[in-house]
Design an enzyme around this catalytic site. Structure first.
Site, PDB file in Angstrom:
ATOM      1  N   HIS A  18      -7.581  -5.430  -0.153  1.00 51.86           N
ATOM      2  CA  HIS A  18      -6.270  -4.569  -0.331  1.00 51.86           C
ATOM      3  C   HIS A  18      -5.319  -5.386   0.372  1.00 51.86           C
ATOM      4  O   HIS A  18      -3.942  -4.583   0.339  1.00 51.86           O
ATOM      5  CB  HIS A  18      -6.713  -3.162   0.375  1.00 51.86           C
ATOM      6  CG  HIS A  18      -5.463  -2.184   0.073  1.00 51.86           C
ATOM      7  ND1 HIS A  18      -4.791  -1.942  -1.376  1.00 51.86           N
ATOM      8  CD2 HIS A  18      -4.792  -1.432   0.904  1.00 51.86           C
ATOM      9  CE1 HIS A  18      -3.936  -1.156  -0.987  1.00 51.86           C
ATOM     10  NE2 HIS A  18      -3.931  -0.752   0.251  1.00 51.86           N
ATOM     11  N   SER A  47       0.879  -1.291  -0.172  1.00 50.54           N
ATOM     12  CA  SER A  47       0.002   0.124  -0.097  1.00 50.54           C
ATOM     13  C   SER A  47       0.830   1.163   0.002  1.00 50.54           C
ATOM     14  O   SER A  47       1.749   1.466  -0.834  1.00 50.54           O
ATOM     15  CB  SER A  47      -0.760   0.043   1.066  1.00 50.54           C
ATOM     16  OG  SER A  47      -2.096   0.950   1.314  1.00 50.54           O
ATOM     17  N   ASP A  98      -9.737  -4.857  -5.667  1.00 51.15           N
ATOM     18  CA  ASP A  98      -9.246  -4.180  -4.610  1.00 51.15           C
ATOM     19  C   ASP A  98     -10.010  -2.873  -4.520  1.00 51.15           C
ATOM     20  O   ASP A  98      -9.868  -1.933  -5.618  1.00 51.15           O
ATOM     21  CB  ASP A  98      -7.698  -4.000  -4.644  1.00 51.15           C
ATOM     22  CG  ASP A  98      -7.105  -3.260  -3.754  1.00 51.15           C
ATOM     23  OD1 ASP A  98      -7.773  -2.669  -2.721  1.00 51.15           O
ATOM     24  OD2 ASP A  98      -5.786  -3.192  -3.647  1.00 51.15           O
TER      25      ASP A  98
END
Lengths: 249, 438
Positions: free
Chosen positions: A227, A75, A199
């Site tokens: 995610h 991320s 996602d």
């Protein structure tokens, strides 16, 4: 070197670490402000942009002196890896960008679609405020009241996913308001972009954008929803990381 | 879908007669004694099992591990304004959340659930079909098969509008309290500043430096100091400590400061200055709330023949001044026997006189410094007069600003061990430039 993203801490990697450890030396850490990091080391000045985190990663590389590392960033940490590798390419053998997004907010001027409009982000920052009480109080008994899983020791249960609300708010701003699209083209180290098939936070076209912008990068789409592929599809995530690192050698 | 549906049919199992019979039996001793009643009651429960799920006073939701919705009850559909077919197999749980909630779900909720198998009481917001928002408290558990593998996720959602309103109010009150505290701190800091001189008088041929260390940002401390001109060629200086803290102490500090300034003009003899202060405080606070202070007052006059200054010091119960000589010798200037100012009608004042030669430095301090808590050594946990003397010996010979800087650093090393305000005032007679060069 595995770097966790916004929310939670290095425990995010717990399902992939055992397999990775068989083949590699694995470095795990909590970002300053998260998990069991020294909260007194956190300051809004240093950590209100990605730079503070990037410096931490580079310091970690220098301090451990392991030679060029493969940096796996999940991320927002994927972009920390990108910026760090642009700044000091010699410190990195390769980058694995897990569910990366160079910019979460849409940019109508360039037609870029990050998946969120400005209103969404305002709402997110609002929801962090709403959870202010929840995070400081209600979360604690939830995390600690877990009799069936005694292996989750006190230390862990107190810290996992539990962030000081003020720190979380600043980290959320850094995560969701950063724009690192320009940095992608400057990456000179071998890069694997690993995105999830579905996602809600980093949609596939964002992963494809990252892949298209980083010269010579590879793209894999993991059969995972959400995610966090390291939790949803740990075997596949491990396999992607392993084959990428082995191809580097 | 099929598998999860079968799994969820387990809910219907709750409705087996054995289960309901027990409940009815528990109540059956009284009103439900007759067999008719019992049959009626049982039938009521029997019928309501599906209904119990569908119209429960909370939302029920079952999702596959990837978040796809497998089963949902009518209550939740009604809250959201969706048809069952809109959701089953088509939408994910996170699709029902607002953007903020979705991000929270992805970054916190789902990882926690995966790790613990259960997450409860998390505040999220649902987005209804018409775009309206519904605050809920969400609890999820992972249902596992016999082999321990996770099969699906069961979620209950409670309407949290009232609770959210209450929390919002709490949050508002908390922020307001934080603002008030900041305001109070600003006020205390401002008040503190008005009790200290904005700048110290410039005394030709003298190097002066002072520092005030605030122990608590919430309260005004009672330390004070000043340096000011008197009649031609003389200067007064003082440093002291009023007992207590807060607004009441600040009032005494203010009275003390102005009394000292005025008394020094009226009669600059240090002994007389402190006597007059003693009389004023003793008259002002002779009731149930006695107020007193310790103070050291000095009268400075230049020595025209040999250079440097003469200083006469008078002390009322105050820690003695420290003299650091140009040759490095350092000692306290004792003023023994001086009594607290303001307690007795006729307090004893102790005086001493000394000449400050070029290169000498005189330090006045309050006991916040020597009373600071330090790591206990030999059972002593206060910094103490001896430690301060040793510290000063390492500094001498020195200057006013170097002394104050060193003490500032020293206080920093004590950290929270300094629980009282501390004031320091240093004066130093610089050597003539010709000597400096040698």
């Amino acid at each position: 070197m595995l770097a966790h993203g916004f929310g939670c801490d290095q425990n995010m990697w717990r399902l992939v670490v055992p397999a990775l450890e068989r083949d590699f030396t694995v470095v795990l850490f909590d970002h300053v402000g998260a998990g069991n990091s020294d909260l007194s080391a956190w300051s809004p000045d240093r950590y209100s942009t990605l730079d503070g985190y990037v410096e931490d990663v580079l310091e970690l590389c220098r301090e451990l002196a392991l030679g060029p590392v493969t940096f796996v960033g999940h991320s927002v940490s994927a972009m920390m890896g990108v910026v760090a590798a642009v700044r000091e390419p010699e410190a990195f053998a390769g980058l694995v960008l897990l569910a990366p997004s160079p910019r979460f907010v849409d940019d109508p001027e360039t037609g870029y679609r990050g998946g969120f409009d400005a209103e969404d982000i305002d709402e997110l920052l609002g929801s962090l405020d709403a959870n202010y009480l929840g995070w400081s109080g209600a979360m604690a008994p939830v995390i600690m009241g877990n009799p069936e899983r005694p292996e989750l020791g006190e230390e862990l249960t107190n810290s996992f996913c539990r962030t000081d609300p003020d720190i979380a708010r600043v980290f959320a701003r850094v995560t969701f308001l950063s724009d690192n699209r320009e940095d992608l083209a400057l990456v000179k180290v071998p890069t694997l972009v690993a995105q999830c098939a579905s996602d809600a936070i980093a949609p596939r076209e964002v992963g494809e954008f990252v892949h298209a912008r980083i010269p010579g990068s590879r793209l894999v789409t993991l059969d995972a929803t959400g995610h966090c592929p390291q939790l949803a599809a740990p075997e596949e995530t491990t396999a992607a990381i392993t084959s990428f690192v082995e191809a580097l050698a | 879908m099929g598998t999860s549906g079968d799994e969820e049919n387990g809910v219907a199992g709750l409705g087996r007669p054995g289960g309901t019979g027990q409940v009815a039996g528990g109540w059956g001793n009284g009103d439900l004694g007759s067999s008719d009643d019992r049959a009626q009651f049982s039938a009521l429960l029997e019928d309501s099992v599906e209904d119990l799920y569908e119209h429960a006073p909370c939302g029920y939701l079952s999702t596959l591990l990837d978040g796809r919705i497998a089963k949902v009850n009518t209550t939740l559909l009604d809250w959201l304004g969706y048809e069952r077919d809109d959701l089953l197999g088509r939408r994910h749980f996170s699709d029902l959340l607002t953007v903020g909630g979705r991000l929270y779900h992805e970054t916190h909720f789902a990882p926690l659930l995966g790790m613990q198998g259960e997450v409860s009481g998390i505040a999220l917001e649902l987005k209804a079909a018409d775009g309206s928002r519904l605050p809920v408290l969400v609890t999820s558990t992972v249902r596992t098969g016999r082999d321990g593998r996770p099969l699906l996720i069961r979620t209950t959602l409670f309407d949290a509008r009232d609770r959210r309103a209450y929390e919002t109010e709490l949050l508002r009150a908390r922020k307001e309290a934080e603002r008030e505290r900041e305001r109070l701190q600003r006020l205390a800091a401002t008040l503190q500043k008005t009790l200290l001189p904005p700048t110290l008088a410039n005394v030709p041929g003298l190097d002066v430096s002072a520092y005030y260390h605030i122990a608590s940002v919430d309260e005004v401390g009672g330390d004070f100091y000043d340096l000011f001109p008197l009649a031609e060629g003389t200067w007064g200086l003082f440093l002291g400590d009023v007992c207590g803290k807060g607004a009441a102490a600040a009032a005494v500090t203010s009275l003390t400061r102005y009394t000292l300034r005025a008394a020094a003009v009226y009669n600059p003899d240090p002994d007389a200055v402190l006597r007059n202060l003693n009389t004023v405080l003793n008259h002002e606070y002779n009731g149930a709330d006695p107020r007193f202070c310790t103070v050291i007052f000095g009268l400075l006059t230049p020595d025209p023949d040999r250079g440097g200054f003469h200083i006469t010091l008078a002390s009322g119960g105050h820690p003695p001044a420290l003299l650091m000589r140009a040759d490095g010798t350092t000692d306290y200037l004792p003023t023994p026997g001086g009594q607290l100012i303001g307690v007795l009608a006729d307090a004893h004042i102790a005086t001493t006189a000394v000449r400050l030669a070029p290169g000498d430095t005189l330090l006045l301090h309050t006991d916040g410094l020597t009373e600071a808590h330090v790591n206990a050594v030999d059972g002593v946990d206060r910094y103490g007069d001896d430690a301060l003397l040793d510290f000063a010996r390492t500094l001498a010979p020195t200057t006013a600003s170097a002394t104050v800087d060193a003490i500032r650093d020293l206080l920093d090393t004590f950290g929270s061990g300094v629980d009282d305000d501390t004031a320091v005032l240093a004066i130093h007679v610089p050597r003539p430039p010709s000597e400096e060069l040698q």
